[in-house]
Design an enzyme around this catalytic site. Structure first.
Site, PDB file in Angstrom:
ATOM      1  N   CYS A 274     -75.494  41.343  44.166  1.00  0.00           N
ATOM      2  CA  CYS A 274     -76.816  41.567  44.754  1.00  0.00           C
ATOM      3  C   CYS A 274     -76.702  42.007  46.217  1.00  0.00           C
ATOM      4  O   CYS A 274     -77.275  43.014  46.620  1.00  0.00           O
ATOM      5  CB  CYS A 274     -77.675  40.308  44.669  1.00  0.00           C
ATOM      6  SG  CYS A 274     -78.185  39.933  42.989  1.00  0.00           S
ATOM      7  N   HIS A 275     -75.954  41.221  47.005  1.00  0.00           N
ATOM      8  CA  HIS A 275     -75.887  41.542  48.428  1.00  0.00           C
ATOM      9  C   HIS A 275     -74.467  41.509  48.969  1.00  0.00           C
ATOM     10  O   HIS A 275     -74.261  41.388  50.169  1.00  0.00           O
ATOM     11  CB  HIS A 275     -76.794  40.604  49.237  1.00  0.00           C
ATOM     12  CG  HIS A 275     -78.186  40.546  48.695  1.00  0.00           C
ATOM     13  ND1 HIS A 275     -78.618  39.514  47.886  1.00  0.00           N
ATOM     14  CD2 HIS A 275     -79.223  41.409  48.782  1.00  0.00           C
ATOM     15  CE1 HIS A 275     -79.867  39.737  47.513  1.00  0.00           C
ATOM     16  NE2 HIS A 275     -80.262  40.881  48.043  1.00  0.00           N
TER      17      HIS A 275
END
Lengths: 292, 187, 433
Positions: free
Chosen positions: B151-152
């Protein structure tokens, strides 16, 4: 205004008498249709009032009684009746410890899965499981019981109530009579072994019980007999005692938070009474100088 | 009720304040059930322990169990992975705290305190939920050969410790224990 | 209203807001300085109680919806989960279920007060009609809410009520299928009833706003039925009416709590604790108590009336029993408003009230034997009250002498004590159209 009010009261009273008379004449008309051999209204006998520890505004469950009732359910009723909405963890409400609940749960097998291979498997129950049904589905239950599926017992104490009729339903508000369910179950379980009146036809495969709510006989044969369940606390092993205990247990199963409810109710109503007094005094103060 | 009542301002004020105060207490009491009903209910809390069979996990194999609605990574680490994790200096860690519910809260993030403990160092059990914003990290990937959150971009090492990226903490180790050599109870 | 506003903001922020969006002014004018007749009795507190109950039902309803599953496979189970597992869930559900009954108790008393004191008469016709619309919406909401637990009575109640529409000639069947989303009550029905049960209370709240708006234009009636004439006839809403309403609410809450905590299932039906079974009808299908009078009227029509068969006749009579309420402002021909000054109307009113309760009791009885005849007589009186007695009484009845004003009536009651209002008690009188 005062004399008007009195006239009003008298008028109301006479009207109430007229209404009452109309109601009673209706009830009598119904009664006349009854016949011994072919009754049209059920149950034939109304259940007797039993004394319950959980009745009334301060009533609480008798945990020893609930445990006995649970034993009756476990050893007798559960052979045919499911209790789908009650999980094992709820049994702590009967006064069992977490460990005891685990032991009780482990006596049951439940289906789980699918596992990594995609197969269903059975395992010992844990507290978060629900009581397993004795039959795979309602159709199987009906097939094994002459077409009449034994009802689920989770809510039976709230799902059965013999109609109170006028004026009892008015009195019930003031006496807080809310034990129709357990009274009915007790009456039904102790109501077997009676001879039907002369000329009454009892359908094949059913059993006469004048306390049955929906007919003169029911599919369930007499389930309890003296000495059938051995109590650990020395309570008498009679049908009456079993019925009483299992009725109390079923009330708990249907309404596990009743003790909390009544306890909270007392506090809430006490608070509201104090509040009423205060608001009433405030209202008197505010309106003191204003004729109205 | 007549006009002959003499008003006593102090008594009147007291009455108003008392009524208002009692009313406020009542309103607060009434508010509680509405908040209370949002907490996890009894059936949710009852599922707070699960038992997982790990008999089939050879070194280098993982499985994901579900506990409290979240994935739990259970990995039987290879010796190489354990060695790599042990070799890391505590000073290089972004989060030097173990984040392991089974050891004291201030324990350091050594490999032994991240794993299942003495004799079971090869086993690691973690909540598979990135400490950044809760995505599920991918196993055996990222710059440190541990877990990587797509995701990040948070990189965890083979002991599930945050090494690079926005996540603030090491992956959490839930309360668990081996109830037999092949069975883990989580919660 | 605005023309008489006495609101003057004291702070700078108050003035700033007032110049841009005068909501505090609206609240002040509507609920603080609003003049109400000084002789209102406790029968006039039911409006406030109803507002409280609407709020309570919406609040408990919203939190119950957080746990409820509108699917025939899970609905019953999800309600049981609320009752057993959700924290305070049993309390919230019993509050909601009994709250519906309390709501109806309050609305019936509110309607009865309106009928007794002639609150529907000119210029309050629209106020009355808005009230009738609220009542209709309440009935629809209550009915759909009762279906949601998916017990036996939910299912069979829904089957019977939607069956009313099959009585409509030609399109009846089509209308019923449209309502049900199928050929019988099933998952589509449950889903739409849940959606509408969530929506309708907010529509009720909307009509309540109109109802209060209309009330504030024409002003409240009072037990004498005489319009406000001078400043001494009224007092300010706050604190005078506010504190009286508060007392009414608290006492009402005691009744509410009594049922919730000690008799939570008294007003419900035991059959609704059995999961819905489309293959098995309960012995007696009985609606919730608040529909019973109308149910009795439905079943009273056991005969054909010309081309109208008994089924359609029953449905028409039942809807007619509600529809007739809308015409009450024009059916009452009396010049005098309040029953306090109408001896005959007072008698017929109380007969009507007792008859309505009796009809309710008949609705709970099986439709057989003497009950049918009694229902027919009761139904006859129900309609005769509105369609015959109301129009004729106004022409033949001699009302008692009305007092000159509200103040005069109050002072006469108090034997001449306290001649005038104390400083600050009176509020500006309303100008009537």
């Amino acid at each position: 205004m005062v004399s008007g009010g009195m006239r009003m009261n008298k008028m109301m009273a006479s009207l109430a008498v007229v209404g009452l008379a109309m109601g009673l004449s209706g009830a009598v008309a119904q009664e006349a249709e009854h016949s011994e051999a072919e009754p049209t209204h059920f149950p034939i006998h109304k259940p007797e009032y039993e004394s319950w520890s959980f009745a009334g505004p301060f009533g609480t469950y008798d945990k020893a009684q609930l445990q006995r009732g649970f034993k009756v359910y476990r050893e007798v009723c559960s052979a045919c009746h499911s209790m789908n909405y009650v999980p094992f963890r709820a049994l702590e409400g009967l006064g069992y410890s977490e460990g005891q609940v685990k032991t009780i749960a482990a006596e049951y097998e439940v289906q789980d899965g699918p596992n990594a291979d995609g197969d269903m498997f059975t395992r010992k129950a844990i507290p978060s499981d629900y009581f397993p049904s004795p039959y795979a589905n309602p159709e199987a239950a009906a097939a094994s019981n002459n077409g009449a599926a034994p009802p689920d017992l989770s809510l039976i104490a709230k799902a059965r109530a013999v109609e109170r009729g006028f004026p009892n339903f008015v009195f019930d508000i003031f006496t807080q009579y809310a034990e129709m369910g357990p009274d009915y179950i007790h009456a039904l379980l102790t109501g077997y072994d009676q001879t039907p009146p002369q000329g009454m036809e009892i359908a094949e495969g059913t059993h006469y019980n004048p306390y049955f709510i929906a007919g003169k006989s029911l599919a369930m044969p007499k389930p309890l007999s003296d000495g059938q369940v051995t109590y650990d606390d020395g309570s008498p092993g009679t049908v009456d005692q079993y019925s009483r205990d299992v009725s109390a247990f079923l009330m708990w199963a249907a309404e596990p938070h009743m003790d909390d409810r009544k306890r909270m109710g007392f506090r809430v109503i006490l608070f509201l009474l104090v509040m009423t007094g205060l608001v009433w005094a405030t209202k008197r103060r505010i309106w003191a100088d204003v004729p109205h | 009720m007549s006009t002959h009542d003499v008003s006593e301002p102090t008594r009147r004020d007291f009455l108003y304040v008392a009524t208002g105060a009692v009313g406020a207490v009542g309103a607060a009491g009434l508010a509680w059930p509405f908040i209370d009903q949002m907490r996890p209910d009894a059936s949710t809390l009852a599922l707070a322990t699960v038992e997982v069979d790990v008999a089939t996990l050879e070194p280098g194999m993982s499985l994901t169990a579900k506990w409290r609605g979240k994935p739990i990574f259970i990995r039987n680490r290879t010796e190489k992975e354990v060695e790599e994790a042990k070799a890391v200096q505590l000073g290089d860690l972004k989060d030097p705290v173990a984040r392991n519910a089974n050891v004291p809260a201030d324990a350091q993030a050594t490999d032994i305190d991240r794993s299942a403990g003495e004799g079971k160092e090869n086993w690691i059990v973690m909540v598979g939920s990135c400490t950044h914003l809760g995505c599920v990290p991918l196993g055996q990937s990222g710059d440190f050969g541990g877990w990587f959150c797509p995701c990040h971009g948070s990189h965890y090492d083979t002991a599930g410790r945050i090494r690079k990226g926005p996540a603030p903490q090491n992956l959490a180790v839930p309360v668990f224990s081996f109830i037999s050599d092949t069975k883990i109870r989580i919660g | 209203m605005g023309a008489h506003s006495t609101y003057s903001p004291k702070t700078g922020i108050g003035r700033w807001v007032d110049a841009r969006m005068p909501l505090p002014r609206l609240v002040h004018d509507s609920f603080v300085s609003f003049p109400v007749p000084r002789n209102l009795n406790y029968a006039y507190t039911f409006g406030g109680i109803l507002a409280l109950m609407l709020g309570a039902q919406i609040l408990t309803g919203v939190v119950l919806a957080m746990h409820y599953a509108a699917d025939t496979r899970f609905a019953f189970q999800s309600v049981e989960k609320v009752m057993r597992d959700v924290n305070s869930g049993w309390l919230l559900r019993y509050l909601h279920a009994n709250g519906a009954s309390m709501f109806f108790i309050a609305v019936y008393l509110h309607i009865a007060r309106g009928l007794y004191y002639g609150s529907y008469k000119q210029p309050r016709e629209l106020l009355w009609i808005l009230g009738c619309i609220i009542y209709l919406l309440m009935m629809a909401t209550g009915f759909m809410g009762y279906v949601l637990p998916w017990g036996q009575m939910s299912f069979w109640g829904a089957t019977v009520i939607t069956g009313f529409f099959t009585a409509i000639p030609l399109v009846g069947e089509w209308v019923q299928q449209l309502l049900l989303g199928g050929f019988a009550v099933d998952n589509p029905t449950l889903n739409r009833f849940f959606a509408l049960h969530y929506l309708l209370p907010f529509m009720i709240a909307g009509v309540v706003v109109l109802h209060i708006w209309a009330l504030h234009v024409v002003g409240q009636t009072n037990p004498t039925g005489i319009e406000v004439k001078s400043k001494t006839d009224t007092v300010a809403f706050t604190p005078y009416a506010t504190v009286k309403d508060a007392l009414g609410m608290i006492v009402f809450l005691i009744l509410f709590s009594y049922f919730v905590f000690y008799l939570p299932n008294y007003l419900g039906h035991p059959d609704n604790y059995t999961i819905a079974n489309p293959l098995k009808t309960p012995a007696h299908i009985v609606p919730e108590w608040y529909y019973l009078p109308f149910y009795a009227i439905l079943r009273a029509i056991t005969f054909n009336i010309g081309p109208i068969d008994s089924k359609l006749g029953g449905v028409l009579a039942m809807f007619g029993a509600i529809a007739v309420l809308f015409f009450v402002p024009w059916l009452d021909t009396s010049r005098v408003r309040s029953a306090a000054y109408r001896p005959w109307y007072k008698l017929f009113f109380w007969l009507f009230a007792i008859n309505a309760i009796f009809l309710g009791w008949l609705g709970s009885r099986p439709a057989e034997g003497a009950y049918v005849i009694m229902s027919q007589l009761s139904t006859l009186y129900y309609f005769a009250f509105f369609l015959v007695i109301m129009p004729l009484l106004g022409l033949f009845e001699t009302p008692r002498k009305l007092p000159g004003s509200i103040t005069e009536a109050v002072l006469a009651k108090h034997g001449g004590h306290g001649a005038a209002l104390p400083q600050g008690a009176a509020a500006a009188p309303e100008h009537k159209g």
